[in-house]
Write a protein that holds these residues in place. Structure first.
Motif, short mmCIF file in Angstrom:
data_model
loop_
_atom_site.label_atom_id
_atom_site.label_comp_id
_atom_site.label_asym_id
_atom_site.label_seq_id
_atom_site.Cartn_x
_atom_site.Cartn_y
_atom_site.Cartn_z
N GLN A 17 0.85 -1.19 0.00
CA GLN A 17 0.00 0.00 0.00
C GLN A 17 0.89 1.25 0.00
OE1 GLN A 17 -3.16 -0.06 2.88
NE2 GLN A 17 -3.88 1.99 2.31
N ALA A 18 0.67 2.12 -0.97
CA ALA A 18 1.51 3.31 -1.10
C ALA A 18 0.80 4.56 -0.59
CB ALA A 18 1.94 3.51 -2.55
N LEU A 19 -0.51 4.63 -0.78
CA LEU A 19 -1.28 5.76 -0.26
C LEU A 19 -2.21 5.27 0.84
CD1 LEU A 19 -2.26 7.78 -3.49
CD2 LEU A 19 -0.20 7.97 -2.07
N GLY A 36 6.88 16.82 0.03
CA GLY A 36 7.21 15.68 0.89
C GLY A 36 8.53 15.08 0.44
N ARG A 37 9.12 14.29 1.34
CA ARG A 37 10.41 13.68 1.00
C ARG A 37 10.24 12.61 -0.08
NH1 ARG A 37 14.20 14.38 5.39
NH2 ARG A 37 13.18 15.36 7.16
N ASN A 38 11.37 12.07 -0.53
CA ASN A 38 11.34 11.01 -1.55
C ASN A 38 10.54 9.81 -1.06
OD1 ASN A 38 12.98 12.43 -3.28
ND2 ASN A 38 14.86 11.45 -2.58
N GLY A 39 9.75 9.25 -1.96
CA GLY A 39 9.05 8.01 -1.65
C GLY A 39 7.84 8.15 -0.75
N GLY A 41 4.88 9.38 -1.66
CA GLY A 41 3.61 9.14 -2.36
C GLY A 41 3.14 10.24 -3.30
N LYS A 42 4.02 11.18 -3.62
CA LYS A 42 3.60 12.29 -4.48
C LYS A 42 3.26 11.80 -5.89
CE LYS A 42 7.48 14.47 -3.72
NZ LYS A 42 8.15 13.48 -2.84
N THR A 43 4.18 11.07 -6.49
CA THR A 43 3.94 10.58 -7.85
C THR A 43 2.79 9.57 -7.87
OG1 THR A 43 6.21 11.00 -8.52
CG2 THR A 43 5.00 9.40 -9.83
N THR A 44 2.68 8.78 -6.83
CA THR A 44 1.57 7.83 -6.75
C THR A 44 0.23 8.57 -6.71
OG1 THR A 44 2.99 6.26 -5.60
CG2 THR A 44 0.63 5.87 -5.45
N THR A 45 0.18 9.68 -5.99
CA THR A 45 -1.04 10.49 -5.95
C THR A 45 -1.39 10.99 -7.35
OG1 THR A 45 -0.56 11.19 -3.69
CG2 THR A 45 -2.10 12.56 -4.93
N VAL A 46 -0.35 11.44 -8.08
CA VAL A 46 -0.57 11.92 -9.44
C VAL A 46 -1.09 10.78 -10.32
CG1 VAL A 46 0.59 12.76 -11.53
CG2 VAL A 46 1.13 13.76 -9.30
N LYS A 47 -0.49 9.61 -10.18
CA LYS A 47 -0.94 8.47 -10.99
C LYS A 47 -2.39 8.10 -10.67
CE LYS A 47 3.53 6.16 -11.61
NZ LYS A 47 4.36 5.11 -10.97
N ALA A 48 -2.76 8.24 -9.41
CA ALA A 48 -4.14 7.93 -9.03
C ALA A 48 -5.09 8.97 -9.64
CB ALA A 48 -4.28 7.90 -7.51
N PRO A 83 4.64 14.87 -17.03
CA PRO A 83 5.19 13.81 -16.18
C PRO A 83 6.65 14.02 -15.86
CG PRO A 83 4.97 13.04 -18.45
CD PRO A 83 4.48 14.46 -18.43
N GLU A 84 7.12 13.30 -14.85
CA GLU A 84 8.53 13.29 -14.52
C GLU A 84 9.29 12.85 -15.76
OE1 GLU A 84 8.39 10.83 -10.98
OE2 GLU A 84 10.17 11.84 -10.19
N GLY A 85 10.39 13.51 -16.08
CA GLY A 85 11.22 13.07 -17.19
C GLY A 85 10.64 13.36 -18.55
N ASP A 187 7.29 19.66 -6.33
CA ASP A 187 8.68 20.10 -6.42
C ASP A 187 9.25 20.18 -5.02
OD1 ASP A 187 10.22 21.39 -8.99
OD2 ASP A 187 11.08 22.08 -7.09
N LYS A 188 10.56 20.06 -4.95
CA LYS A 188 11.18 20.11 -3.63
C LYS A 188 11.67 21.51 -3.28
CE LYS A 188 12.46 15.30 -3.71
NZ LYS A 188 12.34 15.06 -5.17
N ALA A 189 11.69 22.40 -4.27
CA ALA A 189 12.22 23.75 -4.04
C ALA A 189 11.20 24.60 -3.30
CB ALA A 189 12.57 24.39 -5.38
P1 ATP Z 1 9.95 10.80 -5.34
O1 ATP Z 1 10.08 12.20 -4.89
O2 ATP Z 1 11.16 9.97 -5.05
O3 ATP Z 1 9.42 10.64 -6.72
P2 ATP Z 1 7.29 10.22 -4.33
O4 ATP Z 1 6.86 10.99 -3.13
O5 ATP Z 1 6.77 10.63 -5.63
O6 ATP Z 1 8.87 10.15 -4.33
P3 ATP Z 1 6.19 7.65 -4.94
O7 ATP Z 1 6.96 7.48 -6.19
O8 ATP Z 1 4.75 8.00 -5.05
O9 ATP Z 1 6.89 8.73 -4.01
O10 ATP Z 1 6.35 6.34 -4.07
C1 ATP Z 1 5.55 6.04 -2.91
C2 ATP Z 1 5.85 4.63 -2.42
O11 ATP Z 1 5.41 3.68 -3.37
C3 ATP Z 1 7.33 4.37 -2.21
O12 ATP Z 1 7.48 3.61 -1.05
C4 ATP Z 1 7.76 3.60 -3.44
O13 ATP Z 1 8.80 2.72 -3.14
C5 ATP Z 1 6.48 2.84 -3.79
N1 ATP Z 1 6.36 2.64 -5.25
C6 ATP Z 1 6.39 3.59 -6.20
N2 ATP Z 1 6.24 3.06 -7.43
C7 ATP Z 1 6.11 1.72 -7.25
C8 ATP Z 1 5.91 0.61 -8.12
N3 ATP Z 1 5.79 0.79 -9.45
N4 ATP Z 1 5.84 -0.62 -7.55
C9 ATP Z 1 5.93 -0.79 -6.22
N5 ATP Z 1 6.11 0.22 -5.34
C10 ATP Z 1 6.19 1.45 -5.84
#
Ligand code: ATP
Length: 228
Positions: A17-19, A36-39, A41-48, A83-85, A187-189
């Motif tokens: 579970q990511a979110l 928020g810091r790396n990992g 859930g920011k990108t996961t929120t966007v994907k949702a 998107p990223e990249g 963004d982190k800035a």
């Molecule tokens: P970053 O700033 O590094 O992009 P983030 O805040 O966008 O970080 P997410 O990429 O949303 O974070 O990741 C949230 C959590 O989900 C992390 O624990 C990550 O390891 C996990 N995660 C992300 N993508 C996948 C995936 N494709 N499969 C499994 N776990 C994933």
């Protein structure tokens, strides 16, 4: 009612579970920073939001429950994603890249070139020949050409030189003022976000743990939750 309304959003990658409960709303004409810091859930929120991954909870755009719609490409939902990249068609020209995503509305190639003049100057060049910053501008232009109600920028300035970053943030700020679009920036800035966004939502381990006006975000909280 907010244009984008997210409440208690959860999402998983398989068994992970990511979110765990994200709350986030954006009004039309408003810029909100998702931090928020790396990992966290920011990108996961966007994907949702873009329905790239499944999620549960409240997810509405303009009052429409996005969960009830079949998962479409984001553009059809009225969401412009940068998107990223930065993804463009490298072998197509700038013009061709822009036309490829066009949907009817006030955002035409001319209007995009007005906001991002470099794209006008490079109109007939292949995307592959652009600098990193120009490619990022092209990615923004492509998102605008879909005439979105919600524009999402995920790490839009990552790896770019400070001057180019400034140029991009300036364009986003202008957009926020001049259009009724809702804009979500990741963004982190912190300093740059404080300049362009009115509110921030901060994620920690898949939860929104802080949200409020940008000017209410104190240094201690920023250090603890964003790491700046
Ligand atoms: P970053 O700033 O590094 O992009 P983030 O805040 O966008 O970080 P997410 O990429 O949303 O974070 O990741 C949230 C959590 O989900 C992390 O624990 C990550 O390891 C996990 N995660 C992300 N993508 C996948 C995936 N494709 N499969 C499994 N776990 C994933």
């Amino acid at each position: 009612m907010s244009l984008l309304e997210i409440r208690d959003l959860t999402a998983s990658y398989g068994v992970t579970q990511a979110l765990h409960g994200v709350d986030l709303s954006i009004d039309a004409g408003e810029i909100v920073a998702l931090m928020g810091r790396n990992g966290m859930g920011k990108t996961t929120t966007v994907k949702a939001i873009c329905r790239i991954i499944a999620s549960e909870g409240t997810l509405r755009l303009g009052g429409t429950d996005l969960h009830r719609l079949p998962s479409h490409r984001a553009a059809r939902l009225g969401i412009g994603l940068v998107p990223e990249g930065r993804r463009c068609f490298r072998d197509l020209t700038v013009s061709e890249n822009l036309v490829a995503t066009a949907r009817p509305g006030e955002w035409t190639q001319a209007r995009v070139e007005e906001l991002l003049p470099k794209l006008g100057q490079r109109r007939d060049q292949r995307a592959a020949s652009l600098s990193g910053g120009e490619q990022q501008m092209l990615a923004i232009g492509r998102a605008l050409m879909t005439n979105p109600r919600l524009l999402i920028l995920d790490e839009a300035t990552e790896g770019l030189a400070p001057l180019v970053r400034q140029e991009i943030w300036q364009a986003i700020a202008e957009l926020g003022h001049s259009s009724g679009m809702a804009i979500l920036v990741i963004d982190k800035a912190l300093r740059e976000m404080a300049r362009i966004a009115s509110r921030a939502v901060i994620l920690e381990r898949g939860r929104s743990v802080w949200s409020g006006r940008m000017d209410a975000l104190d240094e201690e909280t920023a250090r603890r939750l964003i790491g700046v």
